[in-house]
Design a protein around this motif. Structure first.
Motif, mmCIF file in Angstrom:
data_model
loop_
_atom_site.group_PDB
_atom_site.id
_atom_site.type_symbol
_atom_site.label_atom_id
_atom_site.label_comp_id
_atom_site.label_asym_id
_atom_site.label_seq_id
_atom_site.Cartn_x
_atom_site.Cartn_y
_atom_site.Cartn_z
ATOM 1 N N ALA A 58 0.833 -1.204 0.000
ATOM 2 C CA ALA A 58 0.000 0.000 0.000
ATOM 3 C C ALA A 58 0.867 1.253 0.000
ATOM 4 O O ALA A 58 0.579 2.226 -0.702
ATOM 5 N N ALA A 59 1.961 1.233 0.768
ATOM 6 C CA ALA A 59 2.835 2.408 0.850
ATOM 7 C C ALA A 59 3.472 2.728 -0.492
ATOM 8 O O ALA A 59 3.635 3.900 -0.857
ATOM 9 N N THR A 60 3.839 1.713 -1.263
ATOM 10 C CA THR A 60 4.535 1.959 -2.530
ATOM 11 C C THR A 60 3.605 2.446 -3.623
ATOM 12 O O THR A 60 4.067 2.968 -4.642
ATOM 13 N N GLU A 61 2.279 2.314 -3.435
ATOM 14 C CA GLU A 61 1.350 2.604 -4.529
ATOM 15 C C GLU A 61 0.436 3.794 -4.276
ATOM 16 O O GLU A 61 -0.387 4.119 -5.135
ATOM 17 N N VAL A 62 0.563 4.470 -3.140
ATOM 18 C CA VAL A 62 -0.355 5.558 -2.837
ATOM 19 C C VAL A 62 0.363 6.898 -2.900
ATOM 20 O O VAL A 62 1.540 7.009 -2.577
ATOM 21 N N GLY A 63 -0.376 7.930 -3.346
ATOM 22 C CA GLY A 63 0.167 9.281 -3.306
ATOM 23 C C GLY A 63 0.348 9.887 -4.677
ATOM 24 O O GLY A 63 -0.133 9.378 -5.689
ATOM 25 N N ARG A 64 1.040 10.980 -4.696
ATOM 26 C CA ARG A 64 1.260 11.761 -5.920
ATOM 27 C C ARG A 64 2.025 10.940 -6.954
ATOM 28 O O ARG A 64 2.970 10.217 -6.626
ATOM 29 N N ASP A 65 1.612 11.057 -8.202
ATOM 30 C CA ASP A 65 2.315 10.407 -9.305
ATOM 31 C C ASP A 65 3.496 11.279 -9.713
ATOM 32 O O ASP A 65 3.325 12.355 -10.282
ATOM 33 N N VAL A 66 4.694 10.819 -9.411
ATOM 34 C CA VAL A 66 5.888 11.612 -9.726
ATOM 35 C C VAL A 66 6.533 11.158 -11.029
ATOM 36 O O VAL A 66 7.518 11.754 -11.473
ATOM 37 N N THR A 67 6.001 10.118 -11.657
ATOM 38 C CA THR A 67 6.669 9.569 -12.841
ATOM 39 C C THR A 67 6.769 10.540 -14.014
ATOM 40 O O THR A 67 7.696 10.394 -14.820
ATOM 41 N N PRO A 68 5.874 11.534 -14.192
ATOM 42 C CA PRO A 68 6.098 12.474 -15.301
ATOM 43 C C PRO A 68 7.457 13.157 -15.250
ATOM 44 O O PRO A 68 8.040 13.484 -16.284
ATOM 45 N N HIS A 69 7.989 13.355 -14.046
ATOM 46 C CA HIS A 69 9.273 14.049 -13.897
ATOM 47 C C HIS A 69 10.466 13.104 -14.001
ATOM 48 O O HIS A 69 11.612 13.545 -13.915
ATOM 49 N N LEU A 70 10.200 11.793 -14.146
ATOM 50 C CA LEU A 70 11.285 10.820 -14.119
ATOM 51 C C LEU A 70 11.495 10.144 -15.463
ATOM 52 O O LEU A 70 12.176 9.127 -15.536
ATOM 53 N N GLN A 71 10.907 10.692 -16.510
ATOM 54 C CA GLN A 71 10.961 9.996 -17.795
ATOM 55 C C GLN A 71 12.386 9.758 -18.276
ATOM 56 O O GLN A 71 12.707 8.706 -18.807
ATOM 57 N N ASN A 72 13.252 10.728 -18.098
ATOM 58 C CA ASN A 72 14.641 10.574 -18.524
ATOM 59 C C ASN A 72 15.577 10.281 -17.361
ATOM 60 O O ASN A 72 16.786 10.158 -17.555
ATOM 61 N N GLN A 73 15.039 10.177 -16.152
ATOM 62 C CA GLN A 73 15.861 9.924 -14.973
ATOM 63 C C GLN A 73 15.213 8.840 -14.116
ATOM 64 O O GLN A 73 14.871 9.067 -12.956
ATOM 65 N N PRO A 74 15.036 7.656 -14.675
ATOM 66 C CA PRO A 74 14.287 6.619 -13.948
ATOM 67 C C PRO A 74 14.940 6.168 -12.657
ATOM 68 O O PRO A 74 14.262 5.628 -11.774
ATOM 69 N N ARG A 75 16.274 6.412 -12.513
ATOM 70 C CA ARG A 75 16.931 5.961 -11.288
ATOM 71 C C ARG A 75 16.367 6.655 -10.055
ATOM 72 O O ARG A 75 16.470 6.131 -8.944
ATOM 73 N N TYR A 76 15.759 7.836 -10.242
ATOM 74 C CA TYR A 76 15.192 8.535 -9.085
ATOM 75 C C TYR A 76 13.922 7.859 -8.569
ATOM 76 O O TYR A 76 13.415 8.216 -7.504
ATOM 77 N N ALA A 77 13.391 6.896 -9.325
ATOM 78 C CA ALA A 77 12.257 6.129 -8.813
ATOM 79 C C ALA A 77 12.642 5.397 -7.530
ATOM 80 O O ALA A 77 11.808 5.202 -6.636
ATOM 81 N N HIS A 78 13.910 4.985 -7.423
ATOM 82 C CA HIS A 78 14.370 4.335 -6.196
ATOM 83 C C HIS A 78 14.196 5.272 -5.006
ATOM 84 O O HIS A 78 13.745 4.867 -3.931
ATOM 85 N N GLY A 79 14.560 6.544 -5.206
ATOM 86 C CA GLY A 79 14.451 7.507 -4.117
ATOM 87 C C GLY A 79 13.020 7.722 -3.673
ATOM 88 O O GLY A 79 12.744 7.831 -2.467
ATOM 89 N N GLU A 80 12.091 7.785 -4.619
ATOM 90 C CA GLU A 80 10.687 7.966 -4.254
ATOM 91 C C GLU A 80 10.168 6.764 -3.481
ATOM 92 O O GLU A 80 9.421 6.913 -2.504
ATOM 93 N N LEU A 81 10.550 5.568 -3.889
ATOM 94 C CA LEU A 81 10.117 4.369 -3.170
ATOM 95 C C LEU A 81 10.691 4.343 -1.752
ATOM 96 O O LEU A 81 10.003 3.961 -0.802
ATOM 97 N N VAL A 82 11.940 4.756 -1.608
ATOM 98 C CA VAL A 82 12.538 4.855 -0.272
ATOM 99 C C VAL A 82 11.748 5.833 0.587
ATOM 100 O O VAL A 82 11.439 5.564 1.763
ATOM 101 N N ALA A 83 11.390 6.989 0.010
ATOM 102 C CA ALA A 83 10.651 8.004 0.765
ATOM 103 C C ALA A 83 9.299 7.484 1.238
ATOM 104 O O ALA A 83 8.805 7.892 2.292
ATOM 105 N N ARG A 84 8.693 6.572 0.471
ATOM 106 C CA ARG A 84 7.369 6.073 0.830
ATOM 107 C C ARG A 84 7.404 5.012 1.924
ATOM 108 O O ARG A 84 6.446 4.898 2.700
ATOM 109 N N VAL A 85 8.473 4.231 1.976
ATOM 110 C CA VAL A 85 8.485 3.135 2.953
ATOM 111 C C VAL A 85 9.366 3.416 4.163
ATOM 112 O O VAL A 85 9.131 2.853 5.244
ATOM 113 N N SER A 86 10.378 4.280 4.021
ATOM 114 C CA SER A 86 11.332 4.452 5.123
ATOM 115 C C SER A 86 10.708 5.005 6.398
ATOM 116 O O SER A 86 11.110 4.576 7.497
ATOM 117 N N PRO A 87 9.712 5.938 6.352
ATOM 118 C CA PRO A 87 9.130 6.391 7.621
ATOM 119 C C PRO A 87 8.445 5.263 8.385
ATOM 120 O O PRO A 87 8.434 5.265 9.629
#
Length: 495
Positions: A58-87
């Motif tokens: 649930a944590a990995t799939e809820v919230g703002r869709d940030v993928t429009p900003h990651l089209q050419n920088q997909p490695r930052y998807a790791h950072g967003e996933l960390v932000a969703r589960v680390s707290p």
């Protein structure tokens, strides 16, 4: 580690004037949660049980869709996933409890804040943790307990194209919206988390009322979820809701009543029936796709899962713990026997002939969470990514690397509104492309079934096939996705 969250479901028409529960959950007689496609027949105290894997999903799939900003920088998807589960990992712990009224399925553990949160965390960090907890548990409750389809952030304009401009970002609106197929209506959802008191819930109802006023002509339900926890107390949920009759929902492209019903619950259960379900499932997994696409080859592996999706039957929730998937376990054992006398490439073809599929996975750096998906869904996500990348290229300023430096005179609120405008433009173009996407993604999804991973990844070598498994992992799967967590990194039980 199965964990139990106590859930109170009550039908209301507005903010309650009575005090919200605090310690009643310890003395009240709880009922087990029955079913996962709607609210129970009567208000009361309910104790649904779940797993940490379900909460992390649930944590990995809820919230703002940030993928429009990651089209050419997909490695930052790791950072967003960390932000969703680390707290959740940082601040949640567990109690061992002996409930006065035991419920089947409960293992005697309940979530709570851990001592790090209670004694070492500043107020601003606590507020951020409460937000993430509220969003996660709201997603879990609405989808795993109540049978709602995929949620979306309301900031992009809600479910009705004609009303996009009416859902102004400056208004105090609810967090999420979704479509409940069994009820055939929209849901507007507000999430609250942390020390949720009556005042906080009143604010939530005000936000829901503002959204309901805009959506008023269409049948919808307003849902307020409070994930309430204080140091020393157990996490419990309050779920308040109200029903608003009106017109039936329209199709995703705004062309009138939807003739292609997706069906209740998880979109992945209906991918063979609905092209719109396939588009929705691919969008929901774009963060995971980008994380897999950008991971170094050495970090990728494939794990065998039964190809028969119907074997992963779930009584409740979205995932099937693989320790409960007897077919997968038996087939894995057979495959390990065959592996003793077969080369890797031959073995990969062999396990597919045995009825196994191999899902691509990787560990998200900075976490002990492993995410993955089937080759069919990966192929659909890849095609969707290509279409989204084309939109980003013709939308100046959308990609993070193309954005000009913001005027330092602009306030944070004004800058956020500029970014929101860009995301809305992107979303509108996505919806305009939907009729064409139906055919493109369906073709990619079907072709993915017979594609090699080296072909899909555009790399010369296949990722390593892991037949031995990892005893330290607790695995789960849906029809098309995979998730595993470390059994040694679960919320610790306080002594």
């Amino acid at each position: 580690m199965p964990t139990a969250s106590t859930c109170r479901s009550c039908s209301v028409t507005g903010p309650r004037t009575s005090h919200k529960p605090r310690r009643q959950w310890r003395t009240a007689e709880h009922q087990p949660w029955a079913g996962s496609n709607g609210f129970p027949a009567a208000d009361g105290w309910y104790a649904p049980t779940t797993t940490w894997r379900e909460i992390i999903k649930a944590a990995t799939e809820v919230g703002r869709d940030v993928t429009p900003h990651l089209q050419n920088q997909p490695r930052y998807a790791h950072g967003e996933l960390v932000a969703r589960v680390s707290p959740l990992y940082a601040y949640l712990g567990a109690h061992s409890v002996e409930p006065r009224h035991p419920v089947p399925g409960s293992k005697g553990r309940r979530l709570t804040w851990n001592p790090v949160y209670a004694h070492g965390t500043e107020r601003s960090a606590k507020n951020a943790a409460g937000y993430r907890l509220g969003m996660t548990m709201t997603e879990w409750a609405c989808r795993s307990l109540l049978g709602l389809g995929q949620t979306q952030h309301l900031e992009l304009g809600g479910p009705i194209p004609a009303l996009y401009d009416t859902f102004k970002p400056k208004k105090k609106l609810p967090d999420l919206w979704g479509r409940h197929e069994a009820e055939e209506m929209y849901w507007l959802i507000e999430a609250k988390g942390g020390d949720v008191g009556l005042g906080t819930l009143r604010k939530g109802w005000a936000q829901l009322a503002a959204g309901s006023k805009i959506l008023g002509a269409y049948a919808h339900r307003t849902v307020l979820v409070g994930a309430s926890v204080r140091p020393g107390d157990d996490l419990f949920l309050t779920i308040d809701h109200d029903l608003h009759p009106g017109q039936p929902p329209i199709s995703p492209d705004g062309s009138g009543i939807d003739e292609e019903a997706v069906g209740p619950g998880n979109l992945e259960d209906h991918l063979s029936d609905s092209d719109d379900a396939l588009i929705g499932a691919a969008r929901a997994q774009m963060l995971t796709y980008l994380a897999l696409r950008s991971a170094p080859a050495s970090q990728l592996r494939t794990v065998p899962v039964a190809a028969d999706r119907t074997s992963r039957r779930r009584r409740t929730g979205l995932t099937t713990p693989l320790e409960h998937d007897g077919l997968t376990l038996a087939m894995r054992a057979d495959a390990r026997g065959a592996a003793l006398q077969a080369e890797q490439q031959t073995l990969r073809a062999g396990i597919r002939s045995m009825g196994l599929d191999d899902f691509l996975t990787c560990r998200i750096p900075g976490t002990e969470v492993h995410l993955g998906m089937s080759r069919k869904l990966f192929a659909a996500c890849e095609r969707l990514h290509e279409e989204d990348l084309a939109i980003a290229r013709r939308t100046p300023g959308l990609r993070a690397e193309d954005e000009p430096s913001f005027d330092q005179e602009l306030s944070d609120e004004a800058q956020e509104e500029q970014r929101l405008t860009q995301r809305r433009i992107f979303r509108e173009q996505q919806e305009e492309a939907r009729p064409r996407l139906r055919l493109l993604l369906r073709d990619a999804y079907e072709r993915g079934a017979t594609s090699d991973w080296s072909e899909l990844l555009r790399r010369p070598q296949e990722p390593a096939l892991d037949l031995e498994g990892d005893a330290s992992l607790l695995e789960a799967a849906t029809p098309e996705t995979y998730l595993a967590v470390s059994r040694y990194d679960l919320p610790p039980v306080r002594a």
